[in-house]
Design a protein around this motif. Structure first.
Motif, short mmCIF file in Angstrom:
data_model
loop_
_atom_site.label_atom_id
_atom_site.label_comp_id
_atom_site.label_asym_id
_atom_site.label_seq_id
_atom_site.Cartn_x
_atom_site.Cartn_y
_atom_site.Cartn_z
N GLU A 1 125.98 5.53 58.82
CA GLU A 1 126.30 5.06 57.46
C GLU A 1 125.37 3.97 56.94
OE1 GLU A 1 130.53 4.18 58.27
OE2 GLU A 1 130.99 5.73 56.80
N GLN A 2 124.20 3.81 57.57
CA GLN A 2 123.26 2.79 57.07
C GLN A 2 122.69 3.19 55.71
OE1 GLN A 2 120.36 1.41 60.09
NE2 GLN A 2 121.69 2.34 61.60
N ASP B 1 124.37 4.93 53.45
CA ASP B 1 125.45 4.62 52.50
C ASP B 1 125.49 3.12 52.22
OD1 ASP B 1 126.22 7.22 52.31
OD2 ASP B 1 127.91 7.07 53.69
N ALA B 2 125.25 2.31 53.27
CA ALA B 2 125.27 0.85 53.09
C ALA B 2 124.19 0.42 52.11
CB ALA B 2 125.08 0.16 54.44
N MET B 3 123.03 1.06 52.18
CA MET B 3 121.96 0.75 51.23
C MET B 3 122.39 1.12 49.82
SD MET B 3 118.27 1.76 52.70
CE MET B 3 117.78 1.00 54.23
N GLU B 4 122.97 2.28 49.73
CA GLU B 4 123.37 2.80 48.42
C GLU B 4 124.40 1.88 47.76
OE1 GLU B 4 123.37 6.91 48.33
OE2 GLU B 4 123.33 6.82 46.15
N VAL B 5 125.40 1.44 48.53
CA VAL B 5 126.44 0.60 47.92
C VAL B 5 125.95 -0.82 47.63
CG1 VAL B 5 128.39 1.91 48.85
CG2 VAL B 5 127.54 -0.06 50.11
N SER B 6 124.79 -1.18 48.21
CA SER B 6 124.25 -2.50 47.84
C SER B 6 123.21 -2.33 46.73
CB SER B 6 123.66 -3.21 49.06
OG SER B 6 122.55 -2.50 49.54
N THR C 1 120.76 -0.41 46.29
CA THR C 1 119.37 -0.11 46.64
C THR C 1 119.25 1.41 46.75
OG1 THR C 1 119.19 -2.15 47.88
CG2 THR C 1 117.59 -0.45 48.41
#
Lengths: 265, 252
Positions: free
Chosen positions: A130-131, A133-138, A140
Motif C-alpha cells: 500500500e505504499q 496508495d499512501a503516496m496517492e492519499v498524500s 502525490t
C-alpha cells in the motif's frame, strides 16, 4: 468429442478476452506515460537518482560482460577468417557486429534482467504494501514519481550503457587481436572507425533508446499491476524480465528491417 | 436531530467486487472532533469505506460527502486538495521502504507545502517525532523499526500536513496488547492535540472501547448498530453483533 469441443470454447474465449484486455491495459499505461511526462511537477531529483541507480550500479556487470563478449567473439571469429586468410579483417568484423547488434542486445538483455526485474519487484512490493496508495492519499501522483522517473531513467541510461559496452567490448577484442595478430591500438581503432557508418551509430542509438524505454515501461507496468502479495511481487519481477526480453528481440528484428531498407536505398 | 457539525456524510453507499456486494447501502455520519470506530469482521468492507472517502476506490451507488463535497464528483485537483485535509494511516503503515524516517515524513510535506526552509521542515519533523515518542528514529530505515514503531511513524507522516480528519485502518492489527494500548493512547492524543475527527477501522473491541466515542458495526454490508459502546454492545439484540461482542470478550 463433441462435448470436448463445447468445453474448450469458453476457455479459448476467456484466454483471448484476457489477452486483449491485457493489451488494452498495457496500451493505456503507455499512453498515460506520454500524457504525464510533459506535465508538471517534474521530479528531476528522482530522475537523477534513478539514472544513478540504473546506470552507475549496472557498470560493473556491463563492464565484465562487454569485455568477455569482445574477447570471446574475436576468438570465435578468428579461425573462420584465418581459413580465408582474412584475419586482418577481425577489427572490422568485430566493430560492425558490436556496434550494430551485440552491444545494444547484450546491454539490453543484461539491463532487462538486472534493472527490469528490480523495477518490477520494487514497484510490485510498493503496490502490495500500500505504499503507492499512501503516496496517492498524500496528494502525490505515484505514477509520475515512480513510473515516469524510472522510464525516463532507463530511456536515458541504456543508450549510454550501450556506448560504454561497445567501447569495453572493442577493448576486449583489441586485447585478443593485439596478442595474436600483434596489431597496435591505433591501427585497430582506425580500422574500427573506418568500418562503422553513420547509419550504424544512429540506428544503434535509436535501438538503445527503444530498448531502454521498453525495459522501463514493462518493469513499471508489471510492478504497478501486481497483486496477490509476495507471490505477486515475484511474478511481476519475473514477467518484467521475460516480457522485456521478448519485446527487445522483436524490436531488434523490426529495426533491422528498417535499417536494411534504408541501407538499400 | 444531532446539531454537531458533520464532516463526513455517507448515504446509501454501495460497492461490489464482482459478485460480492461489500457495501449494501450504508449510511453514516462523522462529526467534528469525534472518534468513530467502525467494527466488523475481516472482509466486511470497513477498509473499502475509508478508501472511497479518499478517492482510492469509487462507489457503485450512493453518496460520500466529505466537508460537504461529493468525493466522486471531484476532479483531480479538487480531490488532491481534499486529500490534504485527510490523514490516512494504513494497516501495514505503508512506510516507504527505500527512505529513512526523516525522508518518509518529508515526502508529503515538500510536495504539498511550498517555500519551506530546511529549518522549518526539520522543526516540523522533530516536533511530530516527539509527539509520537520516537525522536531517536529520525535516521532509521523502516526495516529497522518494530511493528508498533512503524505504526507511530505512519501516524506522524499523516499528521505532517495537519489533517482535519484521521482515518486509521486497523491500527492495532498484529501488535502485542501493550503496544495496542500505546497506539490507542496515541489515537486519543492526536485528537486532543490536533483537534481531528477520526474514523478507526478495527475488529479489536478493546481498541474500539478505548478510542471510540461511537461505534458502528458493519456486518453483511450494512451497519447493524450505531451508538456508544454501551448502547451497541451490552444491550445488543442482533445475534451477530452479540456474537461479535462475545467472541471478543472471550478472547480478551
Amino acid at each position: 468429442m463433441a462435448g470436448e469441443a463445447i468445453d474448450r470454447k469458453p476457455l479459448l474465449s476467456k484466454k483471448l478476452d484476457k489477452f486483449f484486455t491485457g493489451l488494452a491495459d498495457a496500451w493505456s499505461f503507455v499512453k498515460r506515460f506520454f500524457q504525464e511526462v510533459f506535465l508538471p511537477p517534474y521530479e528531476f531529483k528522482e530522475v537523477i537518482h534513478q539514472c544513478y541507480r540504473i546506470g552507475v550500479e549496472s557498470l560493473p556487470l556491463i563492464s565484465l560482460t562487454g569485455f568477455i563478449v569482445g574477447i570471446v567473439f574475436t576468438n570465435q571469429s578468428r579461425p573462420s577468417l584465418s581459413e580465408f586468410g582474412a584475419a586482418s579483417w577481425l577489427p572490422s568484423l568485430i566493430s560492425i557486429a558490436v556496434v550494430r547488434a551485440m552491444g545494444p542486445l547484450v546491454t539490453a538483455l543484461i539491463a532487462a534482467g538486472k534493472v527490469g526485474s528490480s523495477i518490477g519487484a520494487e514497484i510490485g512490493s510498493m503496490k502490495v504494501t500500500e505504499q503507492i496508495d499512501a503516496m496517492e492519499v498524500s496528494a502525490t501522483n505515484p505514477f509520475k514519481f515512480l513510473v515516469v522517473t524510472r522510464v525516463l531513467a532507463t530511456t536515458f541510461m541504456i543508450p549510454l550503457l550501450v556506448m560504454y559496452t561497445d567501447f569495453v567490448a572493442l577493448m576486449g577484442s583489441f586485447l585478443s587481436v593485439n596478442k595474436n595478430e600483434l596489431v597496435s591500438m591505433s591501427t585497430f581503432f582506425v580500422q574500427v572507425f573506418e568500418s562503422i557508418t553513420f547509419l550504424d551509430v544512429t540506428s544503434s542509438i535509436f535501438k538503445s533508446i527503444l530498448f531502454g524505454f521498453t525495459i522501463g515501461i514493462v518493469g513499471c507496468y508489471k510492478g504497478y499491476n501486481s497483486s496477490k502479495g509476495t507471490e505477486g511481487v515475484g511474478r511481476a519481477a519475473n514477467a518484467a524480465v521475460v516480457m522485456a526480453m521478448f519485446l527487445i528481440f522483436i524490436e531488434e528484428l523490426l529495426v533491422l528491417q528498417i535499417v536494411n531498407a534504408i541501407r538499400g536505398m | 436531530m444531532d446539531q454537531r457539525e458533520r464532516v463526513v456524510e455517507i448515504r446509501g453507499l454501495e460497492k461490489s467486487f464482482g459478485d460480492l456486494d461489500v457495501l449494501q447501502g450504508v449510511d453514516l455520519d462523522l462529526y467534528r472532533e469525534e472518534n468513530l470506530v467502525v467494527l466488523g469482521k475481516s472482509g466486511s468492507g470497513k477498509s473499502v469505506l475509508i478508501k472511497i472517502m479518499v478517492g482510492l476506490l469509487r462507489q457503485d451507488a450512493g453518496s460520500m460527502k466529505v466537508f460537504g463535497q461529493e468525493v466522486a464528483a471531484l476532479n483531480k485537483k479538487e480531490l488532491n486538495a481534499l486529500r490534504l485535509k485527510i490523514g490516512f494511516s494504513f494497516q501495514n503503515s505503508a512506510l516507504y521502504d527505500s527512505m529513512t524516517v526523516r525522508e518518509n515524513l518529508e515526502f508529503p510535506l515538500v510536495r504539498n507545502v511550498k517555500n519551506l526552509t530546511r529549518g522549518e521542515i526539520d522543526r516540523r519533523i522533530e516536533e511530530l517525532l516527539d509527539g509520537v515518542g520516537l525522536p531517536q528514529s529520525i535516521n532509521q530505515m523502516p526495516s529497522e523499526l518494530s511493528g508498533g514503531q512503524k505504526k507511530r511513524i505512519g501516524v506522524a507522516r499523516t499528521l505532517i500536513l495537519n489533517p482535519e480528519i484521521m482515518l486509521y485502518d486497523e491500527p492495532t492489527a498484529g501488535l502485542d496488547p501493550i503496544t495496542c494500548g500505546d497506539i490507542n493512547n496515541l489515537i486519543l492524543e492526536v485528537r486532543e492535540r490536533y483537534k481531528t475527527s477520526s474514523i478507526v477501522i478495527t475488529h479489536d473491541l478493546a481498541c474500539a472501547k478505548q478510542t471510540g466515542d461511537r461505534m458502528a458495526v458493519l456486518l453483511d454490508g450494512q451497519f447493524k448498530a450505531i451508538g456508544t459502546f454501551e448502547e451497541v454492545f451490552p444491550k445488543a439484540t442482533d445475534e451477530r453483533v452479540k456474537s461479535f461482542y462475545d467472541y471478543n470478550f472471550i478472547n480478551s
